[in-house]
Design a protein around this motif. Structure first.
Motif, PDB file in Angstrom:
ATOM      1  N   ARG A  63     -27.505  37.195  13.931  1.00 58.79           N
ATOM      2  CA  ARG A  63     -26.574  36.516  13.020  1.00 58.79           C
ATOM      3  C   ARG A  63     -27.190  35.290  12.373  1.00 58.79           C
ATOM      4  N   SER A  64     -28.000  34.564  13.123  1.00 56.51           N
ATOM      5  CA  SER A  64     -28.624  33.365  12.543  1.00 56.51           C
ATOM      6  C   SER A  64     -30.075  33.664  12.209  1.00 56.51           C
ATOM      7  N   ARG A  65     -30.515  33.081  11.135  1.00 55.66           N
ATOM      8  CA  ARG A  65     -31.904  33.252  10.700  1.00 55.66           C
ATOM      9  C   ARG A  65     -32.852  32.693  11.755  1.00 55.66           C
ATOM     10  N   GLU A  66     -32.469  31.595  12.393  1.00 53.34           N
ATOM     11  CA  GLU A  66     -33.320  30.955  13.390  1.00 53.34           C
ATOM     12  C   GLU A  66     -33.546  31.876  14.586  1.00 53.34           C
ATOM     13  N   SER A  67     -32.482  32.491  15.066  1.00 52.75           N
ATOM     14  CA  SER A  67     -32.595  33.387  16.208  1.00 52.75           C
ATOM     15  C   SER A  67     -33.393  34.643  15.846  1.00 52.75           C
ATOM     16  N   ALA A  68     -33.128  35.193  14.676  1.00 56.56           N
ATOM     17  CA  ALA A  68     -33.860  36.382  14.231  1.00 56.56           C
ATOM     18  C   ALA A  68     -35.342  36.061  14.062  1.00 56.56           C
ATOM     19  N   ALA A  69     -35.642  34.895  13.493  1.00 53.64           N
ATOM     20  CA  ALA A  69     -37.038  34.483  13.301  1.00 53.64           C
ATOM     21  C   ALA A  69     -37.750  34.388  14.643  1.00 53.64           C
ATOM     22  N   ASP A  70     -37.078  33.849  15.641  1.00 51.06           N
ATOM     23  CA  ASP A  70     -37.657  33.733  16.969  1.00 51.06           C
ATOM     24  C   ASP A  70     -37.984  35.123  17.539  1.00 51.06           C
ATOM     25  N   LEU A  71     -37.079  36.076  17.363  1.00 56.31           N
ATOM     26  CA  LEU A  71     -37.307  37.437  17.849  1.00 56.31           C
ATOM     27  C   LEU A  71     -38.459  38.126  17.115  1.00 56.31           C
ATOM     28  N   LEU A  72     -38.662  37.753  15.859  1.00 54.09           N
ATOM     29  CA  LEU A  72     -39.729  38.345  15.045  1.00 54.09           C
ATOM     30  C   LEU A  72     -41.062  37.623  15.203  1.00 54.09           C
ATOM     31  N   GLY A  73     -41.032  36.449  15.843  1.00 59.64           N
ATOM     32  CA  GLY A  73     -42.265  35.685  16.019  1.00 59.64           C
ATOM     33  C   GLY A  73     -42.729  35.001  14.748  1.00 59.64           C
ATOM     34  N   VAL A  74     -41.779  34.628  13.894  1.00 62.33           N
ATOM     35  CA  VAL A  74     -42.091  33.892  12.674  1.00 62.33           C
ATOM     36  C   VAL A  74     -41.238  32.635  12.635  1.00 62.33           C
ATOM     37  N   SER A  75     -41.604  31.714  11.777  1.00 67.25           N
ATOM     38  CA  SER A  75     -40.793  30.510  11.635  1.00 67.25           C
ATOM     39  C   SER A  75     -39.543  30.836  10.821  1.00 67.25           C
ATOM     40  N   PRO A  76     -38.470  30.087  11.036  1.00 70.34           N
ATOM     41  CA  PRO A  76     -37.257  30.299  10.221  1.00 70.34           C
ATOM     42  C   PRO A  76     -37.540  30.160   8.728  1.00 70.34           C
ATOM     43  N   SER A  77     -38.460  29.267   8.361  1.00 71.31           N
ATOM     44  CA  SER A  77     -38.766  29.112   6.934  1.00 71.31           C
ATOM     45  C   SER A  77     -39.501  30.342   6.392  1.00 71.31           C
ATOM     46  N   SER A  78     -40.342  30.984   7.208  1.00 76.31           N
ATOM     47  CA  SER A  78     -41.010  32.217   6.759  1.00 76.31           C
ATOM     48  C   SER A  78     -39.990  33.330   6.558  1.00 76.31           C
ATOM     49  N   LEU A  79     -39.064  33.473   7.518  1.00 79.17           N
ATOM     50  CA  LEU A  79     -38.026  34.497   7.371  1.00 79.17           C
ATOM     51  C   LEU A  79     -37.164  34.198   6.149  1.00 79.17           C
ATOM     52  N   ALA A  80     -36.871  32.934   5.916  1.00 81.11           N
ATOM     53  CA  ALA A  80     -36.107  32.562   4.717  1.00 81.11           C
ATOM     54  C   ALA A  80     -36.870  32.970   3.465  1.00 81.11           C
ATOM     55  N   ASP A  81     -38.170  32.750   3.456  1.00 77.17           N
ATOM     56  CA  ASP A  81     -38.976  33.151   2.301  1.00 77.17           C
ATOM     57  C   ASP A  81     -38.933  34.666   2.092  1.00 77.17           C
ATOM     58  N   TYR A  82     -38.997  35.441   3.183  1.00 76.52           N
ATOM     59  CA  TYR A  82     -38.912  36.893   3.064  1.00 76.52           C
ATOM     60  C   TYR A  82     -37.558  37.287   2.473  1.00 76.52           C
ATOM     61  N   GLU A  83     -36.489  36.678   3.003  1.00 80.87           N
ATOM     62  CA  GLU A  83     -35.134  37.049   2.602  1.00 80.87           C
ATOM     63  C   GLU A  83     -34.746  36.527   1.219  1.00 80.87           C
ATOM     64  N   LEU A  84     -35.416  35.513   0.754  1.00 83.89           N
ATOM     65  CA  LEU A  84     -35.136  34.965  -0.576  1.00 83.89           C
ATOM     66  C   LEU A  84     -36.086  35.521  -1.640  1.00 83.89           C
ATOM     67  N   GLY A  85     -37.044  36.332  -1.211  1.00 84.06           N
ATOM     68  CA  GLY A  85     -37.998  36.906  -2.153  1.00 84.06           C
ATOM     69  C   GLY A  85     -39.058  35.924  -2.606  1.00 84.06           C
ATOM     70  N   ASN A  86     -39.281  34.857  -1.826  1.00 85.43           N
ATOM     71  CA  ASN A  86     -40.281  33.854  -2.182  1.00 85.43           C
ATOM     72  C   ASN A  86     -41.688  34.240  -1.764  1.00 85.43           C
ATOM     73  N   THR A  87     -41.803  35.275  -0.923  1.00 84.58           N
ATOM     74  CA  THR A  87     -43.101  35.748  -0.459  1.00 84.58           C
ATOM     75  C   THR A  87     -43.461  36.966  -1.292  1.00 84.58           C
ATOM     76  N   LYS A  88     -44.638  36.937  -1.907  1.00 85.57           N
ATOM     77  CA  LYS A  88     -45.037  38.044  -2.782  1.00 85.57           C
ATOM     78  C   LYS A  88     -45.041  39.370  -2.026  1.00 85.57           C
ATOM     79  N   VAL A  89     -45.721  39.412  -0.877  1.00 85.11           N
ATOM     80  CA  VAL A  89     -45.740  40.608  -0.035  1.00 85.11           C
ATOM     81  C   VAL A  89     -45.536  40.167   1.409  1.00 85.11           C
ATOM     82  N   VAL A  90     -44.508  40.697   2.048  1.00 77.01           N
ATOM     83  CA  VAL A  90     -44.247  40.410   3.452  1.00 77.01           C
ATOM     84  C   VAL A  90     -45.321  41.113   4.277  1.00 77.01           C
TER      85      VAL A  90
END
Length: 188
Positions: free
Chosen positions: A28-55
């Protein structure tokens, strides 16, 4: 929130995480999901906002598993993969039992690198693949072709889907993804 706060609603990574959150509250939270994925919350935010050219492909694979969303792999292979992006990946769901497959292709990714080699027959770069022998299924053919062409053994194969628009000589071909391999042959 910024004026574009609805931007994430159109993003496939965001949609899949929110859908998965309906049965796994850790997502439910980006922070918790990021932790499970082993990425920072800001990286997951970039993926979800389309700020990263290629995930990164390994993160797409983790998200696909964690969110139970195999379509993330197909989407990556169709739109983001530098090798597979030029191929048309079938988006229609069909039973493989009703299709006579004649070929396979494998995208092997290790440490963010793709396994490719120069083809002898046409001097182009390609990934492992070839024809399915009469005695084997598509998965075994993919493993055999990779061992024959690159001298490595795949640890696992993830089915991606049918490949469309290949030259007629390839017939009906199926694509797989492998994120782990071993051996002394050519490594990605």
């Amino acid at each position: 929130m910024g004026k574009d706060c609805t931007k994430t609603n159109e993003n496939i990574y965001f949609k899949c995480r929110k859908e998965a959150a309906s049965y796994d509250e850790r997502l439910r939270s980006r922070e918790s999901a990021a932790d499970l994925l082993g990425v920072s919350p800001s990286s997951l935010a970039d993926y979800e906002l389309g700020n990263t050219k290629v995930v990164p492909v390994d993160k797409v694979h983790l998200m696909a598993d964690l969110y139970n969303a195999p379509q993330l792999r197909t989407m990556y292979c169709k739109y983001d993969c530098p090798i597979g992006a030029f191929l048309t990946v079938a988006t229609e769901i069909m039973s493989l039992d009703t299709i006579v497959l004649t070929g396979v292709g494998v995208l092997v990714v290790k440490d963010g690198k793709f396994l490719v080699g120069n083809r002898d027959d046409n001097n182009q770069v390609g990934s492992p693949g070839g024809h399915i022998e009469s005695w084997e299924d598509a998965k075994r053919a993919a493993m055999r072709e990779t061992e024959e062409e690159f001298g490595i053994t795949l640890k696992n194969l993830i089915p991606l889907g049918m490949l469309d628009n290949l030259p007629q000589e390839y017939g009906k071909s199926f694509a797989f993804l492998s994120l782990s391999c071993y051996g002394r042959g050519h490594q990605p």
